[in-house]
Design an enzyme around this catalytic site. Structure first.
Site, PDB file in Angstrom:
ATOM      1  N   GLY A   1      -5.300  33.286  10.378  1.00 42.87           N
ATOM      2  CA  GLY A   1      -6.013  34.315   8.165  1.00 42.87           C
ATOM      3  C   GLY A   1      -5.129  35.182   8.214  1.00 42.87           C
ATOM      4  N   SER A   2      -5.185  36.414   9.281  1.00 42.53           N
ATOM      5  CA  SER A   2      -4.759  37.420   9.296  1.00 42.53           C
ATOM      6  C   SER A   2      -3.174  37.434   9.097  1.00 42.53           C
ATOM      7  CB  SER A   2      -4.933  38.194  11.119  1.00 42.53           C
ATOM      8  OG  SER A   2      -6.207  38.351  10.939  1.00 42.53           O
TER       9      SER A   2
ATOM     10  N   TYR B   1     -13.343  40.096   3.833  1.00 43.16           N
ATOM     11  CA  TYR B   1     -12.803  40.410   5.145  1.00 43.16           C
ATOM     12  C   TYR B   1     -11.536  39.132   4.879  1.00 43.16           C
ATOM     13  CZ  TYR B   1     -11.959  40.688  10.308  1.00 43.16           C
ATOM     14  OH  TYR B   1     -11.176  40.415  12.058  1.00 43.16           O
TER      15      TYR B   1
ATOM     16  N   ASP C   1      -8.520  33.058  -1.051  1.00 44.45           N
ATOM     17  CA  ASP C   1      -8.542  33.343   0.497  1.00 44.45           C
ATOM     18  C   ASP C   1      -9.812  31.884   0.781  1.00 44.45           C
ATOM     19  OD1 ASP C   1      -9.604  34.008   3.137  1.00 44.45           O
ATOM     20  OD2 ASP C   1      -9.401  35.461   3.231  1.00 44.45           O
ATOM     21  N   GLU C   2      -9.023  30.940   0.856  1.00 41.22           N
ATOM     22  CA  GLU C   2     -10.139  29.830   1.548  1.00 41.22           C
ATOM     23  C   GLU C   2     -10.406  29.973   3.259  1.00 41.22           C
ATOM     24  OE1 GLU C   2     -11.433  26.706  -0.727  1.00 41.22           O
ATOM     25  OE2 GLU C   2     -11.116  28.060  -2.517  1.00 41.22           O
TER      26      GLU C   2
HETATM   27  C1  LIG Z   1     -11.497  35.128  10.054  1.00 44.28           C
HETATM   28  C2  LIG Z   1     -11.810  35.436   8.678  1.00 44.28           C
HETATM   29  C3  LIG Z   1      -9.953  35.753   7.953  1.00 44.28           C
HETATM   30  C4  LIG Z   1      -9.097  36.033   9.397  1.00 44.28           C
HETATM   31  O1  LIG Z   1      -8.533  34.814   9.783  1.00 44.28           O
HETATM   32  P1  LIG Z   1      -8.613  35.089  11.225  1.00 44.28           P
HETATM   33  O2  LIG Z   1      -8.542  33.804  11.508  1.00 44.28           O
HETATM   34  O3  LIG Z   1      -9.967  36.431  12.084  1.00 44.28           O
HETATM   35  O4  LIG Z   1      -6.963  35.443  11.139  1.00 44.28           O
HETATM   36  C5  LIG Z   1      -9.353  35.817   6.046  1.00 44.28           C
HETATM   37  N1  LIG Z   1     -10.456  35.189   5.794  1.00 44.28           N
HETATM   38  C6  LIG Z   1     -11.309  35.078   5.835  1.00 44.28           C
HETATM   39  C7  LIG Z   1     -12.190  34.752   4.320  1.00 44.28           C
HETATM   40  C8  LIG Z   1     -12.025  34.493   6.644  1.00 44.28           C
HETATM   41  O5  LIG Z   1     -13.016  34.763   7.149  1.00 44.28           O
END
Ligand SMILES: *Cc1c(COP(=O)(O)O)cnc(C)c1O
Length: 437
Positions: free
Chosen positions: A109-110, A136, A237-238
């Protein structure tokens, strides 16, 4: 020989640790993990939602094995491979029309949110980004730069403006939360933040790490209208709550909106590292060699993700998330009658939060009791973490395969843990090494 947890502390850096109790596991199956002491632990965290199908799911094992038996390279940077193309085609069929252009693949996600943050600014020429306080979006420099979570130790982007996420519990009602958050946003766009300078608004359809906040009805519809009026890209951001977890395939569907860009991660790989961004062709094809890491688009992780999406469809896991989620939520709701600590129960499907308060009228956060509750639950056989800008929200993100019986079994443990904490039966010194976040 010391236990696994102790050996880890002598060899592995703490920099990525976010620990709530001394958990060391040696295996897992379905919704259960196996501790190194042989205990079976019911897993209501699913590694923050990443283990979307639970542990050791046969469909993922088979897909990974097949991909590795005749391995089509280890990257999509300089070659096309079939699992990655199939996965892109599949994801495009699952996002709204506006986002149905091209898909970019990453590991997390990052890296996905970091790529979007750079890409929207570069492609639109607009320097500003909007996001929420408490959001986040990741743990890399670029994803932290567009986040708003107070636990992060990093700096924000110069062009970032954070706005409040509507918190119905804190505001006293969903309507009050919605109106205040919208008024704040409209005032900003009329004053300090010229909308024609804003490239994108990063939203979470439920603000999970910020405290499992569910947006009030109508809030995101109004945000969407504002974005459209000013040509601001809506980035959803899902990563944690998408892919069926809320009882709809995309969590934003509950709000009736259509984002321009959709970000997937965590549960997409079912435990293997893979993320994806879907968006309009003009943005997603802004430039070549713009955001790449060597094993991005490797066919093994793509095959795992395809298996996850196929299993969600074939086993009707979106419906299961809604059904088991309702059982879980009802059972958690009943705890409120017996435990003064429970201030609010909220969420959708299998993305649920229980806010613990020291006092229901003032809603003062019960952070210490929250930490003690997850510690005690672990001793009793349940894995559960907490979130929230005040560290007082128990987070429930179990595997999408969770059964109603497993939901009931887990809540019985939460019930016992809350009773033990309230009665002072849990030793506070246990928390010394577990600061959580
Ligand atoms: C965990 C998370 C991220 C980041 O994902 P990673 O796999 O830790 O890099 C981004 N957005 C949301 C909403 C998250 O819960």
């Amino acid at each position: 020989m010391p236990g696994l947890y102790t050996r880890e502390s002598r060899s592995v850096s703490k920099m990525a640790h976010l620990r709530f109790f001394p958990q060391a596991v040696v295996g897992g199956s379905g919704a259960y993990l196996t501790g190194d002491d042989g205990r079976r632990l019911l897993d209501f965290a699913a590694s923050w939602g990443a283990a979307s199908l639970g542990h050791s799911h046969p469909a993922i094992r088979e897909a990974v094995d097949r991909a590795l038996c005749d391995q089509a390279g280890a990257s999509y940077l300089s070659t096309a491979n079939e699992p990655t193309v199939l996965l892109a085609e599949k994801l495009l069929s699952l996002v709204p029309e506006r986002a149905r252009g091209r898909v970019w693949f990453g590991h997390s996600g990052s890296d996905a949110n970091e790529t979007v943050a750079r890409m929207v600014v570069a492609a639109t020429g607009r320097p500003r980004i909007l996001a929420f306080s408490g959001a986040y979006h990741g743990g890399t420099v670029g994803s932290m730069a567009v986040s708003g979570h107070p636990a992060q130790q990093g700096s924000r982007a110069a062009g970032l403006t954070l706005v409040p996420y509507p918190d119905s519990h804190a505001a006293g009602s969903p309507e009050a939360a919605r109106d205040a958050a919208l008024a704040h946003l409209e005032r900003l766009l009329a004053t300090e933040v010229p909308p024609q300078e804003v490239a994108a608004f990063f939203i979470e359809p439920i603000q999970s790490d910020g405290g499992m906040l569910v947006p009030p009805d109508g809030y995101f519809k109004a945000v969407e209208a504002l974005c459209r009026r000013h040509g601001i890209l809506l980035v959803c951001d899902e990563v944690k709550v998408g892919l069926g977890r809320t009882g709809r395939f995309n969590a934003f569907e509950h709000s009736g909106i259509e984002p321009d860009i959709v970000v997937f991660g965590k549960g997409l790989g079912g435990g293997l590292p893979i993320s994806a961004v879907a968006g309009p062709e003009a943005i997603m094809n802004h430039a070549v060699a713009f955001s790449l890491q060597t094993v991005h688009g490797n066919p093994v992780c793509a095959a795992a993700a395809l298996a996850v999406l196929q299993t969600i469809e074939q086993d009707r896991l979106v419906a299961n998330a809604e059904r088991s989620g309702q059982v879980l939520r009802d059972a958690l709701g009943r705890l409120a009658a017996r435990h003064a600590l429970v201030g609010d129960v909220r969420g959708r499907g299998l993305a649920l939060g229980v806010e613990l308060v020291a006092d229901r009228s003032s809603r003062r956060p019960a952070a210490r009791q929250t930490a003690l509750t997850v510690y005690r639950a672990f001793e009793l056989g349940l894995v559960l973490y907490y979130v929230g800008v005040s560290s007082n929200v128990l987070e429930f993100t179990p595997p999408l395969t969770l059964t109603e019986a497993e939901a009931q079994a887990g809540v019985a443990i939460v019930d016992q843990a809350l009773a033990d904490v309230a009665a002072g039966r849990v030793d506070e010194t246990l928390l010394a090494d577990f600061a959580g976040w």
